[in-house]
Scaffold this motif. Structure first.
Motif, PDB file in Angstrom:
ATOM      1  N   THR A   1     -54.941 -16.873  -4.801  1.00 27.46           N
ATOM      2  CA  THR A   1     -54.951 -15.966  -5.946  1.00 27.46           C
ATOM      3  C   THR A   1     -56.327 -15.335  -6.053  1.00 27.46           C
ATOM      4  OG1 THR A   1     -53.326 -17.294  -7.154  1.00 27.46           O
ATOM      5  CG2 THR A   1     -54.667 -15.768  -8.439  1.00 27.46           C
ATOM      6  N   LEU A   2     -56.365 -14.015  -6.135  1.00 31.99           N
ATOM      7  CA  LEU A   2     -57.620 -13.300  -6.345  1.00 31.99           C
ATOM      8  C   LEU A   2     -57.810 -13.105  -7.838  1.00 31.99           C
ATOM      9  CD1 LEU A   2     -60.068 -11.621  -5.367  1.00 31.99           C
ATOM     10  CD2 LEU A   2     -58.531  -9.628  -5.324  1.00 31.99           C
ATOM     11  N   LYS A   3     -58.874 -13.710  -8.379  1.00 32.73           N
ATOM     12  CA  LYS A   3     -59.221 -13.521  -9.786  1.00 32.73           C
ATOM     13  C   LYS A   3     -60.270 -12.427  -9.885  1.00 32.73           C
ATOM     14  CE  LYS A   3     -58.069 -18.037 -11.710  1.00 32.73           C
ATOM     15  NZ  LYS A   3     -58.541 -19.115 -12.613  1.00 32.73           N
ATOM     16  N   LEU A   4     -60.126 -11.572 -10.888  1.00 31.82           N
ATOM     17  CA  LEU A   4     -60.973 -10.383 -10.981  1.00 31.82           C
ATOM     18  C   LEU A   4     -61.446 -10.171 -12.413  1.00 31.82           C
ATOM     19  CD1 LEU A   4     -61.861  -7.921  -9.146  1.00 31.82           C
ATOM     20  CD2 LEU A   4     -59.904  -6.702 -10.141  1.00 31.82           C
ATOM     21  N   ASN A   5     -62.691  -9.714 -12.529  1.00 30.97           N
ATOM     22  CA  ASN A   5     -63.244  -9.386 -13.841  1.00 30.97           C
ATOM     23  C   ASN A   5     -64.381  -8.393 -13.661  1.00 30.97           C
ATOM     24  OD1 ASN A   5     -63.456  -9.539 -16.639  1.00 30.97           O
ATOM     25  ND2 ASN A   5     -64.939 -11.212 -16.572  1.00 30.97           N
ATOM     26  N   SER A   6     -64.865  -7.858 -14.754  1.00 32.40           N
ATOM     27  CA  SER A   6     -66.098  -7.071 -14.749  1.00 32.40           C
ATOM     28  C   SER A   6     -67.015  -7.640 -15.814  1.00 32.40           C
ATOM     29  CB  SER A   6     -65.823  -5.598 -15.036  1.00 32.40           C
ATOM     30  OG  SER A   6     -67.055  -4.888 -15.158  1.00 32.40           O
ATOM     31  N   ILE A   7     -68.266  -7.853 -15.471  1.00 35.82           N
ATOM     32  CA  ILE A   7     -69.242  -8.334 -16.453  1.00 35.82           C
ATOM     33  C   ILE A   7     -70.187  -7.219 -16.867  1.00 35.82           C
ATOM     34  CG2 ILE A   7     -69.104 -10.762 -15.830  1.00 35.82           C
ATOM     35  CD1 ILE A   7     -71.477 -10.430 -14.054  1.00 35.82           C
ATOM     36  N   GLY A   8     -69.876  -5.985 -16.442  1.00 40.98           N
ATOM     37  CA  GLY A   8     -70.553  -4.814 -16.958  1.00 40.98           C
ATOM     38  C   GLY A   8     -71.991  -4.637 -16.516  1.00 40.98           C
ATOM     39  N   ASP A   9     -72.594  -3.583 -17.042  1.00 43.73           N
ATOM     40  CA  ASP A   9     -74.004  -3.308 -16.765  1.00 43.73           C
ATOM     41  C   ASP A   9     -74.854  -4.106 -17.751  1.00 43.73           C
ATOM     42  OD1 ASP A   9     -73.823  -1.940 -19.207  1.00 43.73           O
ATOM     43  OD2 ASP A   9     -73.402  -0.046 -18.205  1.00 43.73           O
TER      44      ASP A   9
END
Length: 419
Positions: A162-170
């Protein structure tokens, strides 16, 4: 006087011949597939300056605060590298690799060192392979890095992932979110684990990484970082998801995935497998647009991942995936007597010059023992040499697979082997 007993250090293991073929197969597969993605290999020293690792990973990370192997010599302070992103970036800056033009698309394979509690899939000396793409802020670079990571596991046969994905931003997005997270956690501060209490002021984002049981109820209800992303960060994240969809790469959004290093920005991802049990992470990475500048370079975007090779091998064992062929040799020269041994030794190069593996008995054992050894070595052919064969220049050439043999000259044997 008793003989001394020596053993490997705690959390460090020998890779013996019976296992080394798996490692060689895996390493060669990574190199072969890396070429398909136009990646270049980079190798850095095992030792790095302590300050590089501290600045790169962050003082409050578990790796720096608890797990580095550090030592001094004179006024110089060193560590055994606990990861390879910071060393690769150091090499990029030191050697002005931006002058090569374009993005630097690099991969590595090598040992790392962390002083943590050894357990299955977690050792104090372990091995990783990974990719670092330095010089591009395009979401396409993020997706290519992820695609290569998944490509390797699929090539090996590990598909239950499973590929887990997120963004923690600038940085601005993160600062806004950190303030909101602290405000949310403050009423329950005393209920947090001791580790999370330490992180609250200086690095509250790391609380989301906590595995402590008492932290879980607060993590599960925490505000989502994706609600605090700037327009530019959100657009980048949306583009990454669209590209992954275009490539038919399935992903699962995990709003609490923040990774463990301080240098990450925007995209964060992790590949997990249920075949590993509680230690289910196979690989992980993300974008680190701040790191090059942090260690002395010009502001330069970058993205990469690292994958544990021991965990990959564990997953292969769990799934019954065999890496590489069994040990074998093409030709085993069976010799009877000293003259035959001399003949065998002098003719081994003729066989090897054809690109064919060949060996000979080193112990002067009986023919029966040598033939048994040839079977153990999975020899494809055996050449049997004794006094009679030397007199007639006709040698028994035995097909070990089909149990067929004939008496022919050595030039004829070479011709058969080369066809």
């Amino acid at each position: 006087m008793a003989q001394p007993t020596y053993k490997t250090h705690l959390g460090m293991v020998d890779i013996l011949p019976d296992d080394i073929r798996k490692w060689q197969y895996l390493e060669q597969l990574i190199r072969t597939e890396a070429e398909l993605f136009n990646l270049e290999e980079i190798r850095t020293p095992i030792m790095e300056q302590t300050e590089l690792i501290v600045r790169g990973l962050g003082k409050l990370t578990d790796i720096v605060s608890k797990e580095i192997f550090s030592f001094s010599r004179g006024d110089d302070n060193y560590v055994l590298r606990p990861e390879l992103t910071a060393p690769v970036v150091r090499a990029y800056v030191e050697h002005h690799m931006e002058q090569r033009g374009g993005s630097q698309k690099l991969y590595y394979i090598g040992p790392m060192f962390r002083a943590e509690r050894p357990q299955k899939g977690r050792q104090r000396q372990f091995h990783q392979f990974g990719v670092e793409v330095i010089g591009s802020d395009d979401p396409l670079a993020d997706v290519e890095v992820i695609a290569f990571m998944i490509h390797i596991y699929k090539k090996i046969g590990i598909k239950n992932t499973t590929l887990k994905l997120n963004s923690i931003g600038d940085p601005e997005s993160r600062d806004t979110y950190k303030a909101a997270l602290k405000e949310y956690l403050k009423p329950n501060f005393e209920k947090l684990s001791d580790v999370s209490k330490e992180r609250f002021e200086k690095n509250p984002l790391r609380i989301l990484d906590s595995k402590e049981e008492e932290d879980q109820p607060f993590i599960e209800s925490a505000p989502l970082i994706t609600d605090y992303l700037s327009d530019e960060s959100l657009q980048h994240y949306q583009a990454v998801k669209e590209y992954l969809t275009d490539l038919d790469i399935a992903f699962e959004e995990d709003p609490y995935l923040v990774r463990g290093m301080d240098y990450y920005t925007k995209t964060a991802f992790e590949l997990i497998s249920p075949d590993l049990g509680s230690q289910d992470a196979l690989a992980g990475g993300g974008r680190y647009d701040l790191l090059v500048e942090e260690i002395g370079g010009q502001p330069t975007p970058a993205v990469g991942f690292a994958a544990g090779m021991e965990r990959l091998l564990i997953a292969c064992d769990e799934l019954g995936i065999q890496l590489g062929d069994e040990k074998s040799v093409d030709v085993y020269i069976v010799t009877l007597g000293d003259a035959a041994r001399k003949w065998g030794l002098s003719h081994l190069p003729d066989i090897r010059d054809l690109g064919i593996s060949a060996t000979i008995d080193y112990k002067g054992r009986s023919m029966k023992a040598q033939m048994k050894d040839a079977n153990r070595e999975n020899a494809r052919y055996a050449i049997i040499v004794g006094d009679h064969e030397l007199e007639t220049n006709k040698f028994t050439f035995r097909d070990m697979v089909n149990s067929e043999e004939e008496s022919i000259s050595f030039p004829e044997i070479l011709e058969r082997l080369s066809n």
